[in-house]
Design a protein around this motif. Structure first.
Motif, mmCIF file in Angstrom:
data_model
loop_
_atom_site.group_PDB
_atom_site.id
_atom_site.type_symbol
_atom_site.label_atom_id
_atom_site.label_comp_id
_atom_site.label_asym_id
_atom_site.label_seq_id
_atom_site.Cartn_x
_atom_site.Cartn_y
_atom_site.Cartn_z
ATOM 1 N N LEU A 190 0.591 -1.446 -0.042
ATOM 2 C CA LEU A 190 0.041 -0.146 0.107
ATOM 3 C C LEU A 190 0.882 1.493 -0.187
ATOM 4 C CD1 LEU A 190 -1.867 2.571 2.121
ATOM 5 C CD2 LEU A 190 -2.925 1.147 0.053
ATOM 6 N N LEU A 191 1.791 1.539 1.040
ATOM 7 C CA LEU A 191 2.898 2.056 0.790
ATOM 8 C C LEU A 191 3.492 2.596 -0.633
ATOM 9 C CD1 LEU A 191 4.566 1.709 4.161
ATOM 10 C CD2 LEU A 191 2.933 3.482 3.536
ATOM 11 N N ALA A 192 4.137 1.810 -1.436
ATOM 12 C CA ALA A 192 4.507 1.347 -2.985
ATOM 13 C C ALA A 192 3.510 1.993 -3.623
ATOM 14 C CB ALA A 192 5.063 0.241 -3.104
ATOM 15 N N THR A 193 2.299 1.541 -3.650
ATOM 16 C CA THR A 193 0.986 2.393 -4.826
ATOM 17 C C THR A 193 0.376 3.857 -3.826
ATOM 18 O OG1 THR A 193 -0.279 -0.041 -4.212
ATOM 19 C CG2 THR A 193 -1.700 2.193 -5.017
ATOM 20 N N ILE A 194 0.627 4.781 -3.137
ATOM 21 C CA ILE A 194 0.729 5.691 -2.585
ATOM 22 C C ILE A 194 2.224 6.759 -3.110
ATOM 23 C CG2 ILE A 194 -0.817 5.645 -0.834
ATOM 24 C CD1 ILE A 194 0.948 6.292 1.332
ATOM 25 N N CYS A 195 3.374 6.198 -3.150
ATOM 26 C CA CYS A 195 4.301 6.645 -3.244
ATOM 27 C C CYS A 195 4.146 6.571 -5.219
ATOM 28 C CB CYS A 195 5.036 5.833 -3.268
ATOM 29 S SG CYS A 195 5.887 6.585 -1.783
ATOM 30 N N ARG A 241 14.363 14.105 -19.777
ATOM 31 C CA ARG A 241 14.525 13.701 -20.619
ATOM 32 C C ARG A 241 13.128 13.488 -22.088
ATOM 33 N NH1 ARG A 241 19.830 10.292 -20.650
ATOM 34 N NH2 ARG A 241 18.573 8.862 -19.319
ATOM 35 N N GLY A 242 12.720 14.416 -22.467
ATOM 36 C CA GLY A 242 11.472 14.661 -23.518
ATOM 37 C C GLY A 242 10.654 13.152 -23.208
ATOM 38 N N ARG A 243 10.675 12.561 -23.144
ATOM 39 C CA ARG A 243 9.552 11.370 -22.619
ATOM 40 C C ARG A 243 9.321 10.221 -21.382
ATOM 41 N NH1 ARG A 243 7.899 7.163 -25.359
ATOM 42 N NH2 ARG A 243 9.668 7.251 -26.718
ATOM 43 N N LYS A 244 11.062 11.123 -20.446
ATOM 44 C CA LYS A 244 11.162 10.241 -19.798
ATOM 45 C C LYS A 244 11.213 11.158 -18.643
ATOM 46 C CE LYS A 244 14.765 7.495 -17.639
ATOM 47 N NZ LYS A 244 16.453 7.058 -18.270
ATOM 48 N N ALA A 245 10.776 11.034 -17.720
ATOM 49 C CA ALA A 245 10.763 11.572 -16.239
ATOM 50 C C ALA A 245 11.022 10.976 -14.854
ATOM 51 C CB ALA A 245 9.916 12.515 -15.629
ATOM 52 N N VAL A 246 12.418 11.221 -14.037
ATOM 53 C CA VAL A 246 12.831 10.412 -13.075
ATOM 54 C C VAL A 246 12.347 11.320 -11.483
ATOM 55 C CG1 VAL A 246 15.018 9.702 -11.830
ATOM 56 C CG2 VAL A 246 14.453 9.582 -14.112
ATOM 57 N N VAL A 247 11.594 11.264 -10.626
ATOM 58 C CA VAL A 247 11.239 11.508 -9.548
ATOM 59 C C VAL A 247 11.909 10.736 -7.927
ATOM 60 C CG1 VAL A 247 9.284 12.236 -8.044
ATOM 61 C CG2 VAL A 247 9.586 12.371 -10.530
ATOM 62 N N GLN A 248 12.518 11.930 -6.857
ATOM 63 C CA GLN A 248 13.157 10.945 -6.185
ATOM 64 C C GLN A 248 11.361 11.087 -5.008
ATOM 65 O OE1 GLN A 248 16.577 12.129 -5.539
ATOM 66 N NE2 GLN A 248 15.950 14.193 -4.364
ATOM 67 N N GLY A 249 11.871 10.754 -3.749
ATOM 68 C CA GLY A 249 10.518 11.036 -2.804
ATOM 69 C C GLY A 249 10.914 10.205 -1.706
ATOM 70 N N GLU A 250 10.433 10.260 -0.186
ATOM 71 C CA GLU A 250 10.298 9.342 0.887
ATOM 72 C C GLU A 250 8.687 10.304 1.214
ATOM 73 O OE1 GLU A 250 13.916 11.512 2.503
ATOM 74 O OE2 GLU A 250 12.757 12.913 3.095
ATOM 75 N N ILE A 251 8.719 9.178 2.283
ATOM 76 C CA ILE A 251 7.777 9.100 3.268
ATOM 77 C C ILE A 251 7.981 9.947 4.494
ATOM 78 C CG2 ILE A 251 5.194 8.820 3.946
ATOM 79 C CD1 ILE A 251 5.387 6.249 1.947
ATOM 80 N N ARG A 252 7.352 10.359 5.332
ATOM 81 C CA ARG A 252 7.737 10.752 6.745
ATOM 82 C C ARG A 252 6.423 11.229 7.273
ATOM 83 N NH1 ARG A 252 12.791 12.562 7.814
ATOM 84 N NH2 ARG A 252 14.520 13.006 6.014
ATOM 85 N N ASP A 253 6.350 11.206 8.561
ATOM 86 C CA ASP A 253 5.894 10.496 9.928
ATOM 87 C C ASP A 253 5.662 11.992 9.934
ATOM 88 O OD1 ASP A 253 7.255 11.654 12.014
ATOM 89 O OD2 ASP A 253 6.802 9.356 12.738
ATOM 90 N N MET A 254 4.871 12.669 10.951
ATOM 91 C CA MET A 254 4.374 14.419 11.438
ATOM 92 C C MET A 254 5.450 14.385 11.980
ATOM 93 S SD MET A 254 1.841 15.196 9.685
ATOM 94 C CE MET A 254 2.878 14.226 8.289
ATOM 95 N N ASN A 255 5.916 13.097 12.821
ATOM 96 C CA ASN A 255 6.933 14.163 13.378
ATOM 97 C C ASN A 255 8.883 14.333 12.535
ATOM 98 O OD1 ASN A 255 5.700 13.795 16.471
ATOM 99 N ND2 ASN A 255 5.547 11.868 15.924
ATOM 100 N N GLY A 256 8.648 13.860 11.680
ATOM 101 C CA GLY A 256 9.952 14.317 11.111
ATOM 102 C C GLY A 256 10.279 12.618 10.879
ATOM 103 N N LYS A 257 10.137 11.537 11.261
ATOM 104 C CA LYS A 257 10.808 10.180 10.957
ATOM 105 C C LYS A 257 10.655 9.552 9.694
ATOM 106 C CE LYS A 257 11.278 5.406 13.057
ATOM 107 N NZ LYS A 257 10.377 5.315 13.943
ATOM 108 N N LEU A 258 12.118 9.168 9.070
ATOM 109 C CA LEU A 258 12.205 8.781 7.420
ATOM 110 C C LEU A 258 11.052 6.917 7.629
ATOM 111 C CD1 LEU A 258 12.648 9.191 5.012
ATOM 112 C CD2 LEU A 258 15.106 7.889 5.535
#
Length: 288
Positions: A190-195, A241-258
């Motif tokens: 589920l976390l993979a889905t929302i990411c 690059r054209g039709r390709k996009a790379v995105v990075q990200g992360e999930i944290r809780d409301m206290n900032g924990k990764l």
């Protein structure tokens, strides 16, 4: 001595019952009743409470109050529009690698364009399409995704002023108890889905036809994500690059924990320019 040991033991038990260690809640999570039906009186009240809590999150309040001139943010179903007077402010350290989601307010100006715009994905999604949508329909309701996510995305003006790219965003999501793998802990899939969805929304801003498909998604699970809490998904464009996009990200809780970090590659199909992308824009609320 025996009396002292008994008193200390009883005190430790009481404290542990009120504030159990994390490993205890993982092994033996607290009992929770079944989620109420969405249309029931209890379900409606539950949904309203989650929405209220969402709008009262410190970071959300700061963003929305900055966006509407300090009047306290939008109502539960509205969005902060990108009018000149609605300058939303600037997130400090908008790179997802920052330790916690913090905020600095940019100087407001009657002529300044907003740096960030808030939106609610799935708010405009046609009811007929909700029937067969996993996150917008099947998993929507009390105990699951009680309310639509709240997205605060960077505009072109924000990218020009503070760096980064249009579409870099913070997505606020409430994760209900019924979204678990192990009871009390949100399912990793589920976390993979929302990411995937949050990363995709950022990628779409940079693709020629504003639509694409996931070619690769890589995640590192850093800590258990407990149910019944709000999390923020931070995303930023790494490469386009054209039709390709790379995105990075992360999930944290409301206290900032990764909790989760990752990267994804999105590719726009060659025939995308012939497609009607209005439904995607409705789902992601990216018309503006």
């Amino acid at each position: 001595m025996a009396l002292l040991v008994g008193v200390v033991g009883a005190g430790a038990y009481a404290v542990g019952s009120l504030y159990p260690p994390a490993f205890v809640t993982m092994v033996k999570p607290r009992e929770a009743p079944a989620a109420p039906h969405a249309s029931s009186e209890e379900g409606i009240a539950h949904t309203a409470q989650i929405e209220k809590q969402l709008m009262e999150l410190p970071l959300v309040r700061h963003l929305l109050s900055a966006g509407d001139g300090g009047k306290g943010g939008e109502n539960a179903s509205g969005r902060v529009e990108g009018r000149p007077s609605d300058s939303i402010g600037v997130l400090s350290g908008s790179n997802p690698s920052t330790q916690s989601p913090s905020l600095e307010t940019s100087p407001s100006s009657s002529t300044a364009e907003p740096y960030y715009i808030a939106s609610r994905p799935y708010r405009r999604f046609p009811p007929s399409k909700l029937l067969h949508s996993l996150t917008a329909g099947t998993l929507r309701g009390p105990g699951r995704f009680a309310v639509p996510p709240l997205i605060v995305a960077k505009t072109k003006a924000g990218a020009a002023a503070e760096g980064g790219h249009e579409g870099d965003a913070y997505a606020f999501v409430h994760l209900g108890r019924s979204l678990c793998g192990h009871d009390g802990i949100i399912h990793g899939g589920l976390l993979a889905t929302i990411c995937d969805e949050a990363f995709a929304r950022t990628a779409f801003f940079s693709l020629p036809s504003k639509v694409g498909v996931t070619a690769r998604l890589e995640l590192d699970y850093r800590a258990p994500t407990y149910a019944d809490q709000f999390v923020v998904i931070q995303t930023s464009l790494v490469e386009n690059r054209g039709r390709k996009a790379v995105v990075q990200g992360e999930i944290r809780d409301m206290n900032g924990k990764l909790l989760v970090s990752g990267k994804a590659i999105f590719v726009e199909p060659k025939f995308a320019k012939f497609l009607d992308t209005s439904l995607v824009k409705d789902a992601m609320d990216t018309h503006d």
